[in-house]
Design a protein around this motif. Structure first.
Motif: not given
Length: 1299
Positions: A1242, A1245, A1248-1249
């Motif tokens: 992950l 991601e 990014q989050h």
């Protein structure tokens, strides 16, 4: 202009006369027209009466009348923008309004009108003054004839009546001055010539052809014995430095530097020697220091503007400076007869080498300085290092007391006007130290090392220099008296060296190259070594020196590279007992300090400060997972807690001061010191909560409530955690909230109350202190930015252990009426007011109904991702019924037979939540409806519902076949289990075959075949006593014994959820609910035999396991609903270590755990598995680890949620099977490796989050798309090779050790 009368003109003339009369003296002192204009432009800053002048008042009123209304309008617009969410400070508003005003049409018209008025007034004044000007010029000519030297001054004084004229310095006049400056001329003639020169514009003088000759004359004249004469030359130089551009000031500077260089090299000048010292009351020394100070002041100012000029100017200044500072006299054999070099005098006027700091700051000048130092003036660096070496040698050979006595004696005899040779050496040492410290910051500066010193065989390397600096901290005495006692502390050797080392620590690249090596660390730890050797005579290390050393060690430990060095060393030799790494030595010393086991410090007032300094170093270490593991043997948490309890007891016994008593101040100071020490100890204890295992240790101390209250008090004051920490309290709060006791402490401290009050203020009330001009804009995002921080903080709090403690067995208020001023104070209130909106009273109590309700639904959505929380809310409050009823009320009847749902933000959000909480499945097994509408004719194509069952649209038909029974490869694998070789070999062979199959054909390991594999493997495993961790227990309960047992409502709902999921996967049949209930009842009875009663206020420790048993449910499905096989497997499996980490209820209040661990309510999955997940994550995927800290979130919390519910809703069923099988076959440490593999999967991601500031929501709500256990098998095998010994050792240590 139409309203401008003759009276107005006379009034303005009078105002201007008053202004000119007031500033006449300032203007007449200006050397040029440009300078006079500059004085007028800066009048507001320099004249305190500026705003009292009538002309200024007139201008202010004129501007106010013309532009006042427009400025007010602009201010109101800015205030309006602020209320709409555009945060801006006062300065920004002023700049904005000023710019808009200056760009306006009204401003231009006002300036045009004002200019015309002033032209009329000034022209009239000039006409009136023409006669006066003629008379003034005639008077001036007459005065010139009488005294030619007054020409320049009179002309300047007359400049206020003739602004359009500029005096030009002619060549003939300069030649005349040159002749008059000749040393053969009378003193008066030379003085007048110099007066004339000083009064002329420097630019005119320096632009003359004879400037070079004049420069030589001035240089010669600097040696004039008349102090007034040399002062006038220095004044000329100072004016030039202040008012002239760089190409002119450069000439002055280089000529003055060259003069000083020749002055020091000349044998005719009487330069003081080291033995005599410097008498600053001596006229010769005063003149010399004035010249040096003038150069130094220019050195410090010139970097601010030399970048705007050609590089050659800067290089000439640098080279002339370095040339001067490198001047060395032929040294006598006796050091005491040494003639002082220029560097000593520069050190006197600029002890901390501020000039060098400024020159090295910018790359533009730093490059030139370092290049010249390397090629031509390296001797300057060599001398600086030599000075530091000599000072250290003097400290080692001469006792500190003797140095101080000598210093005091000399100081008393000569008062404060004389610096002794020793004091000069010390001042030069400080200058050298600061210069070298600044040099080491830069890569090219470090490349100057190693250097060769006189009388030293080996070269001085960077490490040698840092070792020397470190030794200066604890070998050097207190600072000799300098200019005043007030400055002695700032210039003490230890504090000066510490300041340099701090700067080096803050530069990561520099610290790695200079400080992070074993030699420097050993030198820093040397005094600690000596103090801990009680059988040897220990040197008298001062407490201050130890505090400085602790400060540097704390800074080193706060950086990853430094921490690794302290923990693991760098090729540490094991031949001596000092082979312990730095972290262990520091921990041992800190523990001795806390236990007051070092006699040398007994009774010292500084002891608490020394303790605090070294505990802060330990705090940097035990605040990390790997650091805590290293320091566990020392039980620092217990020692700190003991010291805190003792200090807390003392603070309670401090008497209350009585007014008028003499002891008031002493008692007050004592109480302040004790309270400060108590707070420091609480802060030290609180930092154990930075890691899962540290939090367990903190709870064992019994100080969790006080620590959390202390944290909340600091949080409320917006105080940072410590100077070495890069983030605030967010991660600590998340860790604390992951446990039941931590959640209760947060509630009792007032933290949750404050959080909810802030949330309600942003969500419902808005800011009271903002002037409302326009209505607040409707939020575009579902959760407004003002509420985002509070939302994430609540998400961090709502893990099941916390939810159960704060909400369990509590009813909703469900009041008939709610006051608009009623603010929620606890989690129950938030559920009542924002989630379970089942009455009109609740809806009417909300100012922003839709925004607040959506906030509540989003919070519910995230909270219910934890399946235990979902079951609890469903059991206590029937959440799904409330949501279905709300959907039913949102239906519009178009006709008798046709009804449609109203599509709005609330109905879409409710639909999403209903699907999420009623469907179980991984990323390929269920479809969650989006929360956003689509473009086109059908904005929301997803079916809504107000009753069960759910529409089939939300069930995915694309699932991997989970029941493969007939496969030749599987037959081979099962065949391996029938071999009856030696047990150890057989077990290893089975594991190898499992790994091979997982890599090649992972889908084979599923369904009924998987149950057969697990049964046989666990059966044979438990036959081997060495593989069993828990003892075997006889279980004799029958069906009749458990028939009357009742399961909790949470367990009952969990059974229904499990059966729905099993039927969807075609693993379970009708009647499975009763079978699963039978298994769960027998499991509870079986585990009760191994439980011990606990007296605790925590709800989770009162009775059976509080949540649903997701592992048993998963196993029941793997066994295809066969209850006998499931129970038999669990009884065998419970003997293995893996059961402690896969089957969470297995160790609920278990007698196999230490008593204090049971009382803490913290499961080994948290303090062991999650602890190592954080530790490995930092080493293996550091970017993800940093992302968690930046998001104020902890990896341990999400991993605890994943593991507790066996990855239900996060992985597809076959991957859940692979997770369970992998941990059973290969060991419980694979639980950690799988979580690390997930984070690695992950990574992009997560990063990014982190940017979008919703990492918590993403990790809790989103399934693990694309993750397959088999894809990361090779990676996990590498992790096993690297970490298994440590992990398994710690996992085996969870049980009470037998005596």
């Amino acid at each position: 202009m139409a309203h401008f009368s003759g009276e107005d003109e006379e009034m303005l003339q009078a105002m201007l006369r008053q202004l000119f009369q007031s500033v006449k003296e300032k203007i007449t002192g200006a050397p040029s027209l440009e300078s006079a204009e500059e004085i007028l432009l800066r009048l507001e800053k320099t004249d305190e009466n500026f705003h009292n002048y009538e002309f200024v008042k007139y201008l202010r009123q004129y501007i106010c009348n013309t532009l006042g209304s427009m400025i007010e309008e602009e201010m109101e617009k800015c205030t309006s923008d602020q209320n709409q969410g555009e945060e801006s400070g006062y300065d920004t508003v002023v700049q904005h309004v000023t710019k808009r005003t200056q760009d306006s049409k009204e401003y231009k018209e006002m300036m045009h009108s004002l200019k015309n008025i002033m032209m009329v007034v000034v022209e009239s004044m000039i006409n009136k003054f023409e006669d006066d000007e003629v008379r003034s010029q005639e008077r001036q000519k007459k005065i010139q004839k009488e005294k030619s030297s007054s020409y320049c001054t009179d002309n300047c004084s007359d400049s206020d009546s003739s602004f359009n004229q500029s005096y030009k310095f002619c060549q003939g006049k300069l030649q005349l001055i040159l002749d008059q400056l000749d040393p053969g001329q009378p003193k008066e003639v030379r003085y007048e010539a110099l007066q004339t020169l000083c009064s002329a514009p420097p630019s005119d003088v320096l632009n003359c052809e004879n400037w070079t000759t004049l420069c030589e004359k001035l240089t010669v004249s600097l040696s004039d014995p008349d102090p007034v004469f040399s002062d006038r030359i220095l004044k000329f130089y100072a004016q030039t430095f202040t008012l002239s551009p760089l190409h002119i000031t450069k000439e002055i500077y280089t000529s003055l530097a060259k003069y000083l260089e020749l002055y020091f090299l000349s044998r005719e000048n009487h330069i003081p020697t080291l033995s005599i010292g410097v008498d600053i009351s001596s006229p010769n020394v005063i003149r010399l220091l004035k010249k040096v100070r003038l150069l130094n002041e220019y050195q410090k100012e010139v970097p601010s503007f030399w970048i705007r000029h050609p590089e050659k100017y800067m290089e000439e200044i640098v080279e002339s400076t370095l040339s001067l500072l490198s001047v060395k006299h032929d040294q006598s054999h006796l050091v005491s007869q040494k003639i002082l070099d220029p560097i000593y005098f520069f050190a006197l006027v600029d002890t901390k080498a501020v000039w060098f700091k400024k020159w090295m700051h910018a790359y533009y000048s730093r490059t030139a300085v370092l290049r010249l130092l390397e090629k031509k003036y390296k001797s300057m660096i060599v001398t600086a290092v030599q000075q530091c070496v000599q000072y250290l040698e003097s400290c080692e050979t001469m006792k500190g007391d003797e140095i101080l006595e000598h210093s005091k004696h000399h100081g008393n005899k000569q008062k404060i006007f004389c610096y002794s040779g020793q004091e000069l050496q010390y001042i030069y040492f400080i200058h050298s130290l600061c210069l070298l410290g600044r040099l080491l910051i830069y890569k090219q500066g470090r490349k100057l090392f190693p250097i060769k010193l006189k009388n030293r065989k080996d070269s001085m390397s960077l490490t040698d220099l840092l070792v020397l600096f470190t030794q200066l901290i604890y070998y050097s005495p207190s600072c000799p008296k300098m200019t005043s006692s007030a400055h002695s502390e700032n210039y003490s050797p230890a504090s000066m060296v510490t300041e340099v080392l701090r700067i080096l620590c803050d530069q990561k690249e520099c610290a790695i190259e200079c400080l992070y090596n074993s030699t420097v660390i050993e030198t820093l730890l040397q005094p600690i070594h000596n103090l801990m050797k009680e059988n040897e005579a220990t040197p008298n290390f001062s407490e201050t020196a130890l505090i400085h050393i602790a400060d540097i060690l704390a800074r080193i430990a706060s950086v990853e590279e430094g921490l690794i060095l302290l923990l693991y060393g760098e090729n540490m030799s094991s031949s001596e007992e000092e082979s312990l790494t730095g972290a262990h030595i520091i921990a041992q010393f800190s523990k001795k300090l806390l236990d007051e086991d070092i006699s040398i410090f007994s009774g010292s007032d500084m002891l608490p400060v020394v303790k605090g300094a070294f505990i802060s170093v330990c705090r940097q270490i035990y605040g990390t997972c790997e650091g805590l593991q290293a320091l566990l043997p020392y039980s620092l948490h217990a020692s700190i807690a003991k010291a805190w309890k003792k200090t807390s007891f003392l603070s309670e016994r401090i008497p209350t001061p009585v007014e008028g008593s003499d002891s008031v101040s002493s008692v007050s100071q004592e109480s302040q010191n004790i309270m400060a020490w108590e707070e420091d100890l609480l802060d030290d204890l609180l930092n154990f909560a930075a890691t899962p295992k540290g939090l367990l240790l903190l709870q064992r101390t019994g100080a969790i409530n006080e620590c959390v209250t202390f944290m909340f008090n600091r949080y409320a004051k917006k105080l940072q955690i410590s100077r070495q920490k890069k983030f605030g309290y967010g991660v600590l709060v998340t860790q604390v909230a992951s446990t039941a006791a931590g959640a209760v402490a947060l509630q009792n401290s007032g933290f949750i109350n404050a959080l909810l009050t802030e949330l309600w203020s942003n969500l419902e009330c808005g800011r009271d202190d903002v002037r409302v001009i326009h209505p607040k804009s409707t939020p575009v995002d579902p959760i407004d930015r003002s509420c985002q921080k509070s939302f994430l903080a609540l998400v961090n709090l709502l893990l099941y252990p916390a939810v159960y403690e704060l909400v369990g067995s509590q009813e909703l208020p469900n009041k008939k009426e709610y006051s608009l001023r009623e603010v929620p104070t606890c989690i129950i209130d938030i559920i009542d007011r924002l989630i379970i909106l089942n009455s009109e009273a609740k809806i009417r109590s909300l100012f922003n109904y839709e925004q607040s309700y959506i906030f509540g639904l989003r919070l519910l959505s995230v909270a219910c991702c934890d399946l235990d929380t979902l079951l609890l809310l469903e059991a206590q409050y029937q959440v799904s019924k409330v949501l279905l009823r709300a959907q039913e009320e949102n239906i519009l009847e178009i006709s008798e037979s046709h009804r449609e749902f109203i599509i709005d933000g609330l109905s879409v959000e409710r639909n999403h939540v209903l699907v999420r909480i009623n469907l179980i499945g991984g990323p390929l097994e269920r479809v969650l409806p989006p929360r956003m509408l689509e473009k086109g004719d059908d904005p929301y194509p997803w079916p809504m519902f107000s009753s069960y069952p759910l529409p089939h649209r939300y069930r995915s038909e694309v699932t991997r076949n989970a029941d493969i029974k007939h496969d030749s490869d599987l037959g081979k694998l099962l065949l391996r289990f029938k071999m009856s070789d030696k047990q150890a070999e057989w077990i290893e062979n089975c594991r190898r075959q499992f790994c091979k199959m997982m890599k090649a054909k992972p889908d084979v390991i599923s369904g009924g075949a998987l149950s057969e594999l697990l049964e046989k493997f666990v059966f044979y495993l438990t036959e081997n006593p060495s593989e069993c961790y828990f003892p075997s227990l006889e279980y004799t309960a029958t069906d009749a014994n458990v028939k009357n047992e009742s399961l909790s409502s949470v367990q009952q709902l969990g059974i229904k959820m499990t059966v729905r999921y099993g039927k969807f996967l075609k693993l379970l049949k009708d009647g499975a609910e009763n079978d699963l209930a039978w298994v769960l009842k027998h499991c509870e009875r079986f585990l009760k035999q191994q439980q011990t009663p606990v007296k605790s206020s925590l709800l989770c420790l009162q009775g059976n396991y509080a949540g649903h048993d997701w592992f048993v449910s998963s196993l029941f499905m793997i066994m295809l609903g066969n209850k006998e096989k499931t129970l038999q497997f669990l009884q065998q499996f419970s003997r293995l270590l893996t059961s402690a980490f896969l089957w969470l209820p297995r160790l609920h209040i278990s007698r196999y755990l230490p008593g204090d661990t049971v009382e803490s309510g913290i499961h080994p999955v948290y303090f062991c598995s999650a602890h190592y997940i954080e530790m490995l994550l930092k080493a293996e995927v550091p970017l993800v680890f940093s992302a968690f800290h930046m998001s104020d979130f902890a990896p341990s919390q999400i991993c605890l949620q994943w593991i507790t519910q066996c990855f239900w809703n996060y992985l597809d069923w076959i991957e859940i099977c692979h997770y369970i099988a992998t941990c059973i076959f290969l060991g419980p440490d694979y639980q950690v490796y799988i979580c690390i593999a997930i984070f690695k999967h992950l990574q992009q991601e997560i990063l990014q989050h982190t940017q979008t500031q919703d990492l918590q929501v993403f990790l809790k709500e989103e399934a693990l798309h694309g993750f397959r256990v088999s894809d990361y098998f090779e990676y996990m095998e590498i992790l096993e090779q690297n970490y298994r010994p440590v992990l398994l050792r710690d996992m085996r240590n969870i049980r009470v050790q037998s005596t």
